[in-house]
Write a protein that holds these residues in place. Structure first.
Motif, PDB file in Angstrom:
ATOM      1  N   VAL A 117      36.725  43.295  33.199  1.00  0.00           N
ATOM      2  CA  VAL A 117      36.081  42.425  32.218  1.00  0.00           C
ATOM      3  C   VAL A 117      34.578  42.678  32.105  1.00  0.00           C
ATOM      4  O   VAL A 117      33.852  41.891  31.504  1.00  0.00           O
ATOM      5  N   GLY A 118      34.117  43.771  32.675  1.00  0.00           N
ATOM      6  CA  GLY A 118      32.701  44.094  32.554  1.00  0.00           C
ATOM      7  C   GLY A 118      32.069  44.387  33.901  1.00  0.00           C
ATOM      8  O   GLY A 118      32.720  44.354  34.950  1.00  0.00           O
ATOM      9  N   GLY A 154      39.333  48.947  30.570  1.00  0.00           N
ATOM     10  CA  GLY A 154      40.705  48.467  30.544  1.00  0.00           C
ATOM     11  C   GLY A 154      41.607  49.324  29.679  1.00  0.00           C
ATOM     12  O   GLY A 154      42.743  49.632  30.060  1.00  0.00           O
ATOM     13  N   ASP A 201      39.923  45.940  41.204  1.00  0.00           N
ATOM     14  CA  ASP A 201      38.915  46.329  40.229  1.00  0.00           C
ATOM     15  C   ASP A 201      39.203  47.766  39.822  1.00  0.00           C
ATOM     16  O   ASP A 201      40.216  48.362  40.230  1.00  0.00           O
ATOM     17  N   GLU A 233      43.531  40.305  26.593  1.00  0.00           N
ATOM     18  CA  GLU A 233      42.157  40.267  26.093  1.00  0.00           C
ATOM     19  C   GLU A 233      41.867  38.919  25.448  1.00  0.00           C
ATOM     20  O   GLU A 233      42.650  38.428  24.637  1.00  0.00           O
ATOM     21  N   GLN A 234      40.714  38.331  25.803  1.00  0.00           N
ATOM     22  CA  GLN A 234      40.346  37.036  25.240  1.00  0.00           C
ATOM     23  C   GLN A 234      39.975  37.123  23.767  1.00  0.00           C
ATOM     24  O   GLN A 234      40.192  36.176  23.014  1.00  0.00           O
ATOM     25  N   LEU A 248      36.631  37.575  38.411  1.00  0.00           N
ATOM     26  CA  LEU A 248      37.011  36.313  37.785  1.00  0.00           C
ATOM     27  C   LEU A 248      37.381  35.310  38.871  1.00  0.00           C
ATOM     28  O   LEU A 248      38.138  35.649  39.792  1.00  0.00           O
ATOM     29  N   VAL A 268      41.526  43.938  36.964  1.00  0.00           N
ATOM     30  CA  VAL A 268      40.540  43.137  36.243  1.00  0.00           C
ATOM     31  C   VAL A 268      39.403  44.057  35.794  1.00  0.00           C
ATOM     32  O   VAL A 268      38.723  44.663  36.630  1.00  0.00           O
ATOM     33  N   THR A 287      44.090  34.347  27.696  1.00  0.00           N
ATOM     34  CA  THR A 287      43.291  34.208  28.909  1.00  0.00           C
ATOM     35  C   THR A 287      44.184  34.285  30.133  1.00  0.00           C
ATOM     36  O   THR A 287      45.183  33.560  30.226  1.00  0.00           O
ATOM     37  N   VAL A 319      43.502  43.094  32.733  1.00  0.00           N
ATOM     38  CA  VAL A 319      42.773  41.964  32.154  1.00  0.00           C
ATOM     39  C   VAL A 319      41.447  42.495  31.623  1.00  0.00           C
ATOM     40  O   VAL A 319      40.570  42.894  32.389  1.00  0.00           O
ATOM     41  N   GLY A 320      41.326  42.521  30.306  1.00  0.00           N
ATOM     42  CA  GLY A 320      40.140  43.051  29.666  1.00  0.00           C
ATOM     43  C   GLY A 320      40.477  44.305  28.879  1.00  0.00           C
ATOM     44  O   GLY A 320      40.965  45.288  29.444  1.00  0.00           O
TER      45      GLY A 320
END
Length: 476
Positions: free
Chosen positions: A273-274, A193, A170, A211-212, A158, A271, A244, A187-188
């Motif tokens: 997030v994918g 996560g 990570d 989580e968004q 990010l 983090v 966020t 985050v995620g």
């Protein structure tokens, strides 16, 4: 050819030594191909992310954390453990031994198969040639007949939270921790996560997951993710959804939620997030291949991108799962070797190693209904399973989705203990075109968690034994 360039002839070149890549190399050797395997990390790269810093280490951490947590929680069951504590440095040594054993085994298989491994960064220079900048600083050119691309993926970063390996980590960095942080923000709330957050919480670390989306595990049915949400709350995990993460400084993660700024205490930020496919630095244009806007390579059922070029694993569409890569590897190499094969599984199982575990394969009731299929669904709570109660893991449910007319199994969705193991039976049922009657008449061990699948099938056909009679429900 460039003056001074001497190309080495290669029959089958495989790029990437992760699960998909080493499986392709081994299958090529089995078929009599002269195989060369290239990985940017050389011998150290064998096993890829999965064996070295992903699947295997994360499951080791999950098991370590669960054993500690259960030992301390079973006082009410008569176990006097005396306050078991975590030594994360000791765990790292234990984990390293597991990884060394598995990766060493793969290296042995490659060695026995006569597959040489070249370490270095590969780039294509033309449709039948590549150059490898080796770890020794040399340039080696390879002219190949066929090539399999299996370069895997890497964590998405990010811009607001760049990885620094110290405070912003990570998943690889999180799994390498040798001391427990005073607090962690994840985050995620995808599977990575949730798995990491759950393990750290069981080790006694205060955890916040940001989580968004509106709920954790986006893409997973709410009926399946709710037990996980409840369990996270029991473990003391704070879950901030529709939020966020903005910045991290001085041990505080700033989170925006509902137009307001929320300060989250976090010595470390993970983090998750994918992941993104590793296709952007291969020189694919020289190979005559173009990746999509998402970095993925389009492949057919034969796993070929074009003649003489195959792609497998995380760099192809579909779930980024090691077992998908394993299955694709054989298909790709057989087609490159003049055989006919197709990657057309009835379904690919997926698992979240959360608490409780989630395992799913095939269609949900809603997905089947969207396809115009009239479905029946039986759903049994795991609390009714004797084995689940004896191990104190009765959170969850079993969902069985069938075609109402034929009784054919369309999907199985499990939340509960050992779901990751039980999903294999469900996947086989889909591959074999089994019906609910088939499952109901298959004798399962008692007491076991697996018999709950039999009971769900019995409920579907109207002959339950250990649950109230119920009329299977159709999708809404």
């Amino acid at each position: 050819m460039v003056v001074g360039e001497i190309a080495e002839g290669v029959d089958l070149l495989v790029v990437g030594a992760g699960p998909a890549g080493y499986a392709a190399a081994l299958r090529g050797a089995q078929l009599g191909r002269d195989v060369t395997l290239v990985d940017r990390d050389g011998e150290a790269g064998v096993g890829g992310v999965c064996l070295r810093v992903g699947c295997i280490p994360s499951k080791a951490l999950i098991e370590f954390a669960d054993v500690l947590h259960r030992a301390n929680a079973l006082g009410r069951g008569g176990l006097a453990a005396g306050g078991v504590t975590a030594d994360l440095a000791g765990f790292q040594r234990h984990k390293a031994g597991i990884v060394a054993g598995l990766t060493g085994g793969v290296r042995g298989l490659l060695r026995d198969a006569g597959v040489p491994l070249v370490g270095g960064t590969l780039r294509f220079t033309r449709p039948d040639q590549a150059v490898v900048e080796t770890t020794a600083g040399q340039a080696r050119f390879f002219e190949f007949q066929d090539v399999v691309l299996a370069t895997g993926s890497r964590p998405v970063s990010l811009p607001s939270l760049p990885f620094d390996g110290i405070t912003v980590l990570d998943s690889t960095g999180a799994l390498a921790l040798d001391a427990l942080p005073s607090s962690v923000a994840v985050v995620g709330a995808g599977y990575i996560g949730v798995e990491l957050g759950t393990a750290l919480a069981k080790l006694g670390v205060p955890v916040t997951i940001v989580e968004q989306a509106e709920h954790l595990l986006p893409g997973v049915e709410r009926a399946l993710s709710r037990p996980v949400s409840r369990r996270l709350a029991e473990l003391g995990v704070d879950l901030l959804t529709a939020a966020t993460a903005r910045a991290h400084a001085d041990g505080v993660l700033t989170v925006e939620r509902g137009g307001e700024q929320v300060a989250v205490k976090a010595e470390k930020v993970i983090v998750a997030v994918g992941r993104q496919p590793n296709t952007d630095q291969l020189g694919l244009d020289r190979l005559g291949v173009t990746a999509g806007s998402d970095g993925l390579l389009p492949v057919g059922p034969d796993r070929l991108v074009r003649r003489h070029v195959a792609a497998i694993g995380d760099i192809t569409p579909g779930p980024a799962l090691a077992h998908k890569g394993y299955a694709e590897a054989g298909v790709a190499v057989e087609n490159l070797s003049g055989r006919r094969a197709a990657f057309q599984p009835a379904a690919i199982p997926a698992v979240v190693f959360s608490d409780p575990e989630i395992a799913t394969v095939g269609l949900t009731a809603a997905e089947a209904a969207e396809q115009g299929i009239e479905v029946a669904m039986s759903s049994l709570p795991m609390a009714a399973n004797g084995r689940a109660m004896t191990i104190g893991a009765q959170h969850g449910t079993v969902q069985l989705v069938t075609d109402r007319g034929s009784g054919v199994v369309l999907g199985v969705h499990l939340v509960g203990p050992h779901a990751s193991e039980l999903i294999a039976e469900a996947t086989l049922a889909l591959e074999m075109g089994a019906t609910a009657e088939d499952l109901a008449e298959t004798i399962h061990v008692h007491p076991s968690v697996s018999e709950h699948l039999e009971e769900a099938a019995r409920a579907t056909v109207g002959r339950p034994i250990n649950s109230p009679s119920q009329r299977p429900t159709a999708a809404d």
